[in-house]
Design an enzyme around this catalytic site. Structure first.
Site, PDB file in Angstrom:
ATOM      1  N   PHE A 147       0.516  -1.246  -0.403  1.00 42.46           N
ATOM      2  CA  PHE A 147       0.082   0.434   0.232  1.00 42.46           C
ATOM      3  C   PHE A 147       1.053   1.377   0.110  1.00 42.46           C
ATOM      4  O   PHE A 147       1.548   1.851   0.818  1.00 42.46           O
ATOM      5  CB  PHE A 147      -0.648  -0.120   1.272  1.00 42.46           C
ATOM      6  N   ASP A 234       9.548   2.570   2.352  1.00 41.38           N
ATOM      7  CA  ASP A 234       8.148   3.530   2.494  1.00 41.38           C
ATOM      8  C   ASP A 234       7.595   3.165   3.958  1.00 41.38           C
ATOM      9  O   ASP A 234       7.390   2.975   4.559  1.00 41.38           O
ATOM     10  CB  ASP A 234       7.029   3.775   1.431  1.00 41.38           C
ATOM     11  N   LYS A 276       3.016  11.414   7.059  1.00 42.33           N
ATOM     12  CA  LYS A 276       1.660  10.933   8.579  1.00 42.33           C
ATOM     13  C   LYS A 276       2.039  11.398   9.883  1.00 42.33           C
ATOM     14  O   LYS A 276       2.135  12.796   9.930  1.00 42.33           O
ATOM     15  CB  LYS A 276       2.078   9.612   8.766  1.00 42.33           C
TER      16      LYS A 276
HETATM   17  C1  PLP Z   1      -1.175   5.982   4.186  1.00 42.75           C
HETATM   18  C2  PLP Z   1       0.459   5.720   3.542  1.00 42.75           C
HETATM   19  C3  PLP Z   1      -0.022   6.027   2.030  1.00 42.75           C
HETATM   20  C4  PLP Z   1      -0.588   7.299   1.361  1.00 42.75           C
HETATM   21  O1  PLP Z   1      -0.437   8.568   2.344  1.00 42.75           O
HETATM   22  P1  PLP Z   1      -1.048   9.492   2.597  1.00 42.75           P
HETATM   23  O2  PLP Z   1      -1.062  10.752   3.169  1.00 42.75           O
HETATM   24  O3  PLP Z   1      -2.639   8.579   2.804  1.00 42.75           O
HETATM   25  O4  PLP Z   1      -1.304  10.101   0.610  1.00 42.75           O
HETATM   26  C5  PLP Z   1       1.904   5.628   1.595  1.00 42.75           C
HETATM   27  N1  PLP Z   1       2.042   4.550   2.181  1.00 42.75           N
HETATM   28  C6  PLP Z   1       1.633   3.721   3.205  1.00 42.75           C
HETATM   29  C7  PLP Z   1       2.411   2.879   3.473  1.00 42.75           C
HETATM   30  C8  PLP Z   1       1.054   4.639   4.185  1.00 42.75           C
HETATM   31  O5  PLP Z   1       0.677   3.874   5.431  1.00 42.75           O
END
Ligand code: PLP
Length: 428
Positions: A147, A234, A276
């Site tokens: 994701f 990520d 985040k």
């Molecule tokens: C939440 C998340 C995203 C996307 O972030 P948004 O601010 O919702 O666009 C990408 N990668 C990971 C691992 C995430 O948990």
């Protein structure tokens, strides 16, 4: 009209969202109105423990006074200039964050998905200009169950049917391999000479807190180094103290970003993607960090965002990182996470409804012993809500537990008893 009649009820709020908002989410039936630290309150005044933390955006706790203070102060001074001009806060934030995480440079964006897009663009440009891959031939390897956000390019390499179906045509240039499978990575690198990057979550949060082998990240890094492939981590959900270290790629190091990060456990990525908790939930702030050799391939006019790097985001981002370090949130997440998993493990052993607990630091999940498409995990979350704790199922029958990292041990034990009581009620 009396004051009582004037007040919005949860039912009103839900009906309004339902009537006027797009139905792109399926929220738990609770309407939140205010929050502080580990607690949130609904519009009727009922208090809950937050065990989602806005998908780990509020690691520092809700409405942290230091972060809110920085936001207010900067909001009254200067909020947005665009990058057509310099601003007095961005350089200071970039210096602080690059020293904090140990990279030469930072490229600021707003949302996580934008930061992932930025990393993809950097990787491709680097592939053509530094590694000599023929134009338009670069491939980026990703993992099953990933994701990375919701943009058209990012969903192009998802294997979640909901995220993908009828949103094509898809962006080419991605290869999917199984998660936590080093042989598959080795094989794909040998088979495809134009692999330029490997984009990976150190723990797959959305997929259900999928936690790989302890040495997975270090071995990934080794393989990437050997083949001159960029290792792109990520850490939007796992980073910034969530898993009990500053970054999940730090492994067992709990230095909070004070060490030189030469520890045997540290798998330093070539690109670090954050979002985040980079703002503690007060404002959208995301970033890609990398060294000059990669970051300098992007020249003026080739990438950007109107809001990316604005002074408000810079002030908030800086305060959010200071809080993580000063309040030793990584240590707290590590310590509380061990208690949490040990207590959940006892439940797994004594209860047939929960079959597994996994995770690291305060990013954990329990697996419910029922079929993938059953509503059991959802029903348990509704009951947890009634008992004063908010959590949400992830894919299938898995419940993620990720409270703010400012939680105390006493609060955690209180939460553990709510969870145990709820599961026991449910089994009957
Ligand atoms: C939440 C998340 C995203 C996307 O972030 P948004 O601010 O919702 O666009 C990408 N990668 C990971 C691992 C995430 O948990």
């Amino acid at each position: 009209m009396s004051v009582v009649e004037d007040k919005l009820t949860s039912k009103d709020a839900m009906q309004m969202e339902d009537r006027y908002g797009a139905h792109n989410y399926h929220p738990l039936p609770v309407v939140l109105d205010r929050a502080e630290g580990v607690y949130v309150w609904d519009v009727e005044g009922k208090k809950y423990y937050d065990f989602l933390s806005a998908y780990s955006a509020v690691n520092q706790g809700h409405c942290h006074p230091r972060i809110v203070g920085a936001l207010k102060e900067q909001a009254e001074r200067l909020t947005l200039t665009s990058r057509a001009f310099y601003n007095s806060r961005l350089g200071e934030f970039e210096k602080y964050a690059t020293e904090y995480f140990g990279f030469d440079k930072l490229l600021p964006m707003n949302t996580g998905a934008e930061a992932v897009e930025t990393a993809i663009k950097l990787c491709r440009k680097w592939a053509y200009e530094k590694r000599g891959i023929p134009e338009n031939e670069a491939q980026i390897v990703v993992a099953n169950g990933n994701f990375h956000g919701r943009t058209t390019t990012v969903i192009s390499f998802s294997n979640d049917p909901d995220a993908r179906k009828n949103f094509g045509p898809y962006t080419p240039g991605f290869i999917q391999i199984p998660y936590n499978d080093l042989d598959a990575l080795k094989q794909v690198m040998e088979q495809y000479p134009n692999v330029a990057g490997f984009l990976i979550e150190p723990i797959q949060g959305e997929a259900g807190v999928n936690t790989p082998a302890d040495d997975y990240m270090r071995e990934v890094k080794k393989l990437c180094n050997q083949k001159e492939v960029l290792f792109m981590a990520d850490e939007i959900q796992t980073g910034i103290a969530r898993t009990g270290s500053l970054l999940a790629v730090c492994g067992n190091c709990s230095c909070q970003g004070h060490c030189e990060r030469q520890e045997a456990t540290y798998a330093r990525p070539d690109m670090l993607i954050l979002g985040k908790a980079l703002s503690g939930g007060a404002y959208p702030v995301s970033a890609v960090l990398a060294d000059d050799e990669i970051m300098m391939v992007i020249k003026p006019g080739q990438h950007g965002s109107t809001f990316g790097g604005n002074p408000l985001a810079a002030a908030v981002g800086m305060a959010a990182l200071e809080v993580v370090r000063d309040e030793k949130l990584a240590q707290n997440a590590r310590r509380l996470g061990e208690i949490f998993r040990a207590e959940m493990q006892k439940m797994v052993e004594s209860n047939s409804l929960v079959s597994l607990v996994r995770g690291r630091g305060l990013l954990n999940a329990i697996v419910i012993n029922d079929s993938e498409d059953s509503s059991t995990a959802w029903d348990i979350c509704v009951r947890l809500k009634e008992n004063g704790l908010l959590a949400k199922p992830t894919h299938g029958n898995i419940i993620r537990f990720a409270p703010p990292l400012v939680m105390t041990e006493e609060q955690l034990y209180d939460c553990i008893s709510i969870i145990k009581r709820t599961i026991e009620e449910f089994e009957q």
